[in-house]
Scaffold this motif. Structure first.
Motif, PDB file in Angstrom:
ATOM      1  N   LEU A 101      -8.400  -0.117   5.620  1.00 54.33           N
ATOM      2  CA  LEU A 101      -8.006   1.628   6.292  1.00 54.33           C
ATOM      3  C   LEU A 101      -9.095   2.425   6.226  1.00 54.33           C
ATOM      4  N   LEU A 102      -9.876   1.313   5.031  1.00 51.91           N
ATOM      5  CA  LEU A 102     -11.115   2.603   4.224  1.00 51.91           C
ATOM      6  C   LEU A 102     -12.190   1.869   5.694  1.00 51.91           C
ATOM      7  N   VAL A 103     -11.856   0.725   5.184  1.00 51.40           N
ATOM      8  CA  VAL A 103     -13.404   0.959   6.262  1.00 51.40           C
ATOM      9  C   VAL A 103     -13.566   0.997   7.520  1.00 51.40           C
ATOM     10  N   ILE A 104     -12.400   0.784   8.556  1.00 50.58           N
ATOM     11  CA  ILE A 104     -12.102   1.463   9.383  1.00 50.58           C
ATOM     12  C   ILE A 104     -12.652   2.446  10.205  1.00 50.58           C
ATOM     13  N   ALA A 105     -11.732   4.152   9.020  1.00 50.28           N
ATOM     14  CA  ALA A 105     -12.228   5.131   9.594  1.00 50.28           C
ATOM     15  C   ALA A 105     -13.477   5.044   8.933  1.00 50.28           C
ATOM     16  N   ALA A 106     -14.474   4.532   7.534  1.00 50.10           N
ATOM     17  CA  ALA A 106     -16.107   4.611   7.454  1.00 50.10           C
ATOM     18  C   ALA A 106     -16.364   4.648   8.485  1.00 50.10           C
ATOM     19  N   GLY A 107     -16.093   3.266   9.332  1.00 53.63           N
ATOM     20  CA  GLY A 107     -16.990   3.082  10.550  1.00 53.63           C
ATOM     21  C   GLY A 107     -17.535   3.932  11.078  1.00 53.63           C
ATOM     22  N   ALA A 108     -16.305   4.599  11.802  1.00 59.17           N
ATOM     23  CA  ALA A 108     -15.967   5.560  13.106  1.00 59.17           C
ATOM     24  C   ALA A 108     -16.589   6.330  12.603  1.00 59.17           C
ATOM     25  N   THR A 109     -16.567   6.794  11.443  1.00 53.29           N
ATOM     26  CA  THR A 109     -17.123   7.695  11.104  1.00 53.29           C
ATOM     27  C   THR A 109     -18.965   8.170  11.440  1.00 53.29           C
ATOM     28  N   CYS A 110     -19.761   7.307  10.845  1.00 52.09           N
ATOM     29  CA  CYS A 110     -20.709   6.672  10.518  1.00 52.09           C
ATOM     30  C   CYS A 110     -20.991   6.115  12.102  1.00 52.09           C
ATOM     31  N   LEU A 111     -20.542   5.957  13.224  1.00 49.44           N
ATOM     32  CA  LEU A 111     -20.338   5.994  14.840  1.00 49.44           C
ATOM     33  C   LEU A 111     -20.914   7.486  14.988  1.00 49.44           C
ATOM     34  N   ALA A 112     -20.048   8.243  14.527  1.00 47.02           N
ATOM     35  CA  ALA A 112     -19.403   9.226  15.334  1.00 47.02           C
ATOM     36  C   ALA A 112     -21.030  10.435  14.729  1.00 47.02           C
ATOM     37  N   LEU A 113     -20.809  10.125  13.266  1.00 50.78           N
ATOM     38  CA  LEU A 113     -22.141  11.127  13.203  1.00 50.78           C
ATOM     39  C   LEU A 113     -24.326  10.272  13.787  1.00 50.78           C
ATOM     40  N   TYR A 114     -23.650   9.184  13.977  1.00 49.23           N
ATOM     41  CA  TYR A 114     -25.415   8.802  14.299  1.00 49.23           C
ATOM     42  C   TYR A 114     -25.672   9.746  15.660  1.00 49.23           C
ATOM     43  N   ARG A 115     -24.612   9.653  16.613  1.00 53.02           N
ATOM     44  CA  ARG A 115     -24.525  10.384  18.526  1.00 53.02           C
ATOM     45  C   ARG A 115     -24.671  11.497  17.567  1.00 53.02           C
ATOM     46  N   VAL A 116     -24.141  13.187  16.633  1.00 58.22           N
ATOM     47  CA  VAL A 116     -24.241  14.196  16.599  1.00 58.22           C
ATOM     48  C   VAL A 116     -25.657  14.726  16.153  1.00 58.22           C
ATOM     49  N   ILE A 117     -26.228  13.251  14.758  1.00 64.96           N
ATOM     50  CA  ILE A 117     -28.039  13.857  14.435  1.00 64.96           C
ATOM     51  C   ILE A 117     -28.667  12.959  15.364  1.00 64.96           C
ATOM     52  N   ARG A 118     -28.497  12.735  16.207  1.00 72.95           N
ATOM     53  CA  ARG A 118     -29.433  12.077  17.919  1.00 72.95           C
ATOM     54  C   ARG A 118     -29.996  13.796  18.577  1.00 72.95           C
ATOM     55  N   ASP A 119     -28.579  14.107  18.528  1.00 72.08           N
ATOM     56  CA  ASP A 119     -28.337  14.649  19.570  1.00 72.08           C
ATOM     57  C   ASP A 119     -28.945  15.984  19.216  1.00 72.08           C
ATOM     58  N   ALA A 120     -29.056  16.744  17.789  1.00 74.38           N
ATOM     59  CA  ALA A 120     -29.690  17.779  17.233  1.00 74.38           C
ATOM     60  C   ALA A 120     -31.340  17.785  16.405  1.00 74.38           C
ATOM     61  N   LEU A 121     -31.572  15.884  15.715  1.00 74.22           N
ATOM     62  CA  LEU A 121     -33.183  16.468  15.182  1.00 74.22           C
ATOM     63  C   LEU A 121     -34.220  15.935  16.920  1.00 74.22           C
ATOM     64  N   ASP A 122     -33.969  15.753  17.843  1.00 73.81           N
ATOM     65  CA  ASP A 122     -35.147  15.236  18.958  1.00 73.81           C
ATOM     66  C   ASP A 122     -35.638  16.866  19.417  1.00 73.81           C
ATOM     67  N   PRO A 123     -34.936  17.801  19.128  1.00 72.12           N
ATOM     68  CA  PRO A 123     -35.665  19.311  19.521  1.00 72.12           C
ATOM     69  C   PRO A 123     -36.816  20.119  17.762  1.00 72.12           C
TER      70      PRO A 123
END
Length: 684
Positions: A266-288
């Motif tokens: 359960l800990l590995v699944i939760a960490a993977g899902a959180t990393c994927l969501a964070l990558y999308r948020v960072i990509r939208d924020a860092l292009d500008p």
């Protein structure tokens, strides 16, 4: 490395830290639960084991109680018929079924002596006869495990007789352990203190006896078992063997493994899902932010009109864009402020030059011309001119300070010498008080008894010493003698030996034997000994009614004994010094003094006294003085030894503390009618 990469790595690290912060408390909670479970199981086993032993030995205890109430045995004891006692004891042994080499019965007298044994033996079955006689009530039963011949283990049951002695019976421990295993419904494994197997309820356990420890989980016949340990003690309270109980823990271990596997997944699944969501948020924020970085680089290179092509935003990126616009406007304002600052600095420089020129008016000669030359022309240097001016002023003040210091230096030296003299006198007074206190602890009043004469003396090598000697009447007929020597000399050794003396006196006052007193004192000193000091000691207890002396040694010099026509050292048991290592078991020795015997207890300051050419006084010179039969009084013997040591030293300084205690035994003192009446009343 790009910012987004660093943020992702930082997040991964944070995820690991959070996982660790979650996993570690969970592991601690699980470990605490296991510890509590282990403690509960140990308590349950500790409660079940005595009940199992009681049930397994019920027949032996019943036979022992019948034997204790046997009228024929009581009659033989009352009349003092030793042959009858032995014959009746042998008959009772067969009557209660104590057959074989392990089956034996003992009868111990009120003083701890073995009166009879069936079959015949030299030592009692119970190793702690003295403790049993002291602590057990009449008709009370004590069950203990004792070491038998050839690494065997015996179960010994003892009952306190109404006449004051002990009746003991023994059987092989293996006969009882089989019944205990059936009562507990578990396999048992017994090992001695060295880990050698003594008993196993299942023969398959013998091969693994030396490789398992208490609390281990072992696999046996496709099952998992936990080992719970219990110490088997003898009547003296010392551990003689270790009993391991195999408890089935298969279900518990498998459940714990499944729980850990599910939690990790359960800990590995939760960490993977959180990393994927964070990558999308960072990509939208860092292009500008990339566009803003380009504009900032242009501004840094001097293009104050550069801007970023981003629209209005209400997040941090929008705030950075607004800050970029504010930076461009502030750059123009900063340029105007720098121009004003340069003009202000020029005005302040001119003011400083005028003030320095005015201050040079107090100087004369070359110094004034040098400073004015530094201030003239377009290349005037204000800093060096001000430094030279400060140097001359400081030089003038320094000359005045040197004159003042020269006048006050002698006064400071006198004050320092006076303070040091006061401190030295205070230290001498404190050491003198410590010396008087230590010498006051040495007995100066000695008991005058018909059975013995006693005298003691101590001469410290420094203001305070590391030796002690003492004696105390434990009761009306028992005299305790103590002497000791701490490592080193001075205040530290005096404090350490005072602690040892107090601990020994307290233990003897509670009824401990000499060996028990040394063991208690050693454990206390070794538990907290940061200075690694140690002390040697001899403790003896003399029964004035019989002349029997019980003594024990903790690494001290053997006392000397002058008997009828001979003189020599007492045979001393082995023993380490106090404070070196806890847990050491000391040995009691028993000696019967003959009338006219003279005992001399001493410290190594006597035999190791140094004379001319670094020669030692030695045991031979001391033996010659002790053997002199004309020295009948203890005080005469101590005076003779002291004079001989002083003459041998020939004026050389004393290197070590010198302490002596002498006892002259006249013979057992007759028992008074009042004492005999109290003894008869106590027996009744």
């Amino acid at each position: 490395m790009l910012l987004r990469t660093r943020i992702l790595l930082l997040f991964a690290l944070a995820t690991l830290l959070v996982a660790a912060s979650v996993a570690l408390p969970a592991w601690l909670v699980l470990r605490d639960g296991q510890s509590r479970s282990t403690a509960l199981r140990a308590e349950l086993q500790a409660a079940q084991l005595p009940e199992a032993v009681e049930r397994a030995t019920a027949s032996l205890v019943a036979g022992l109680r019948r034997s204790a109430a046997d009228e024929a045995l009581a009659g033989a004891l009352a009349t003092g018929d030793e042959s009858g006692v032995r014959q009746r004891l042998a008959a009772l042994r067969l009557l209660i079924g104590l057959e074989g080499s392990a089956g034996r019965m003992d009868l111990v007298g009120p003083q701890g002596q073995l009166q009879a044994a069936a079959p015949a033996a030299e030592e009692p079955l119970a190793s702690g006869v003295t403790l049993l006689l002291r602590d057990m009530a009449s008709e009370q039963i004590n069950i203990s495990f004792e070491n038998g011949p050839e690494r065997s283990l015996l179960l010994v049951a003892s009952i306190r007789l109404a006449q004051g002695g002990l009746l003991s019976a023994s059987i092989a421990a293996e006969d009882v352990l089989g019944r205990i295993a059936r009562f507990l419904r578990a396999d048992l494994l017994m090992r001695d203190r060295n880990g050698n197997p003594l008993f196993a309820s299942d023969p398959a356990l013998w091969d693994r006896a030396g490789s398992v420890n208490a609390g281990d989980i072992v696999s046996f016949e496709d099952r998992l078992f936990r080992l719970e340990a219990a110490a088997l003690t003898n009547s003296a309270g010392a551990a003689v063997a270790e009993l391991l109980v195999l408890t089935d823990a298969t279900a518990e271990v498998q459940a714990r493994r499944l729980l850990l596997l599910m939690a990790g997944g359960l800990l590995v699944i939760a960490a993977g899902a959180t990393c994927l969501a964070l990558y999308r948020v960072i990509r939208d924020a860092l292009d500008p932010l990339t566009e803003l970085a380009r504009a900032l680089q242009a501004v840094a290179q001097g293009d104050i009109f550069a801007s970023a092509a981003i629209g209005p935003r209400k997040d941090e990126v929008g705030a950075i864009g607004q800050a970029l616009e504010a930076l461009r406007s502030n750059t123009l304002t900063l340029d105007r402020l720098e121009t004003r600052t340069r003009l202000s600095a020029l005005r302040e420089r001119a003011l400083i030059e005028r003030e320095i020129a005015r201050l040079t008016g107090v100087l004369e000669g070359p110094a004034r011309q040098e400073i004015l030359g530094l201030l003239e022309g377009e290349n005037a240097t204000i800093g060096p001119a001000f430094a030279r001016l400060s140097g001359h002023v400081v030089q003038q003040h320094g000359a005045l300070a040197d004159l003042l210091a020269e006048r006050t230096r002698d006064l400071a030296l006198v004050r320092q010498a006076l303070d040091e003299r006061i401190q030295l006198n205070r230290m001498r007074e404190e050491l003198d008080v410590a010396r008087r206190l230590q010498l006051s602890s040495v007995p100066t009043t000695f008991p005058q008894r018909r059975s013995f004469r006693l005298h003691a003396t101590m001469v410290p090598a420094k203001e305070v010493g590391g030796d002690f000697c003492d004696f105390v009447m434990l009761d009306e007929h028992r005299l305790a003698l103590l002497i000791g020597d701490a490592s080193g000399k001075g205040v530290g050794a005096a404090i350490f030996i005072a602690m040892a003396r107090s601990l020994l006196r307290a233990a003897m006052g509670r009824g401990a034997s000499p060996a028990e007193a040394l063991a208690q004192c050693n454990d206390t000193l070794a538990a907290d000994n940061p200075t690694l000091m140690f002390a040697t000691a001899v403790v003896a207890v003399l029964d004035c009614r019989t002349g029997v002396m019980t003594y024990a040694n903790a690494g001290h010099n053997a006392p000397r004994r002058r008997g009828a026509g001979q003189e020599g050292m007492l045979a001393m048991p082995d023993g380490i010094a106090l404070g070196v290592m806890d847990g050491f078991i000391y040995e009691d020795r028993v000696l019967r003094l003959d009338p006219g015997d003279m005992l001399l207890f001493f410290t190594d300051g006597v035999t190791e006294a140094m004379g001319p050419g670094d020669a030692l006084f030695g045991d031979d010179r001391l033996a010659a003085i002790t053997a002199d039969t004309s020295l009948q009084e203890p005080s005469q013997l101590l005076d003779a030894v002291a004079r001989a040591v002083a003459g041998f030293a020939d004026g050389a300084p004393q290197a070590d503390d010198m302490t002596m205690l002498a006892l002259h035994w006249h013979g057992p003192e007759p028992e008074s009618p009042a004492t005999a009446a109290r003894a008869e009343e106590h027996a009744t």
